[in-house]
Design a protein around this motif. Structure first.
Motif: not given
Length: 292
Positions: A214-216, A245-262, A288-291
């Protein structure tokens, strides 16, 4: 739980690796990923050094271009890392960038055939088999490792994949798949479907790990740097790539990839990241604490 990692980009000089590997280890990052991009830094040498300098962080190489490496040598290198650092080395292999393979005099007519033969042979050798095979590209006679990984140890071989044929092939022959930053959440879903098609065709039922980069970017000029890097990669018109963005934005993007199967999301800084050490701290301490 989603595994969270970060990339040490080889655009940084190799002498920076020691301090950053130790920082990743101390900060609690789960995985530090390295690249073997031509003609920057060697994947096995940097992985061995990073593992030796650390105690707990897993170190991945994503990925080794198979046209450049004889499979017997790759098996020897991988087995050595797994015996020296049990459970901490991750190895990805792939076609390599074809222009680079041409520059190195290693380009092959059928990268798909090479990758299939290579992964089959590599997994067999790492599994302790004695192998004789006469493929189109991989040719071995009575080859076995004297020091294979210990019996029962987990030695996954991951394959880098982008196109549909390679994704299916990864499902057939590899233990996991590495996806690039050009993969959106919807792209992860498509990749999972294609990987599963390959797994079904090969009768494989074990776990298959999907690693997504994930390009961050974060900080005052995060959006500008993200857009510039996506444009440089030629994927700036693809929706839902990268996050600024900030940690909240990054964590949201991480969760979206995880929900998709990562299974694993690896935060990849831009080539012009102004504070690589700060990026590692941001990953470990704020994201990390937000994921979950």
């Amino acid at each position: 739980m989603t595994v969270l990692g970060a990339v040490f980009r080889p655009q940084l000089p190799p002498e920076r690796l020691r301090s950053m590997a130790r920082l990743a280890d101390d900060a609690g990052i789960e995985e530090l990923w390295l690249w073997e991009d031509c003609f920057l830094e060697g994947g096995i040498s940097t992985a061995a050094a990073a593992l030796a300098w650390t105690e707990r962080v897993r170190v991945g190489v994503g990925l080794l271009p198979v046209p450049l490496r004889n499979v017997a040598v790759a098996a020897m290198e991988a087995a050595t890392l797994h015996r020296l650092f049990p459970g901490r080395a991750l190895l990805g292999v792939g076609h390599g960038v074809q222009d680079w393979m041409e520059q190195a005099g290693a380009r092959v007519e059928s990268p798909m055939t090479l990758l299939r033969e290579y992964v089959d042979a590599l997994r067999a050798l790492l599994g302790g088999e004695r192998l004789t095979t006469q493929g189109r590209y991989v040719r071995l006679t009575d080859v076995a490792l004297d020091w294979p990984p210990p019996p029962g140890s987990e030695v996954p071989v991951l394959a880098g994949a982008t196109g549909p044929r390679t994704l299916r092939l990864s499902g057939e022959v590899a233990d996991g798949t590495i996806l690039t930053v050009a993969t959106s959440p919807e792209g992860v879903r498509r990749a999972r479907r294609l990987i599963d098609e390959g797994r079904e065709a090969a009768g494989r039922t074990g776990p298959h790990r999907v690693v997504v980069n994930l390009l961050t970017t974060t900080g005052p000029d995060a959006l500008r740097r993200l857009r510039a890097e996506l444009a440089n990669e030629g994927v700036d018109t693809v929706p839902d790539l990268g996050v600024a963005g900030d940690a909240q934005a990054v964590a949201k993007a991480v969760r979206a990839l995880a929900d998709a199967g990562a299974d694993t999301v690896v935060l990849q800084p831009t080539a012009d990241e102004p504070d690589p050490e700060g990026f590692l701290r941001f990953t470990a301490e704020e994201v990390r604490p937000l994921v979950p």
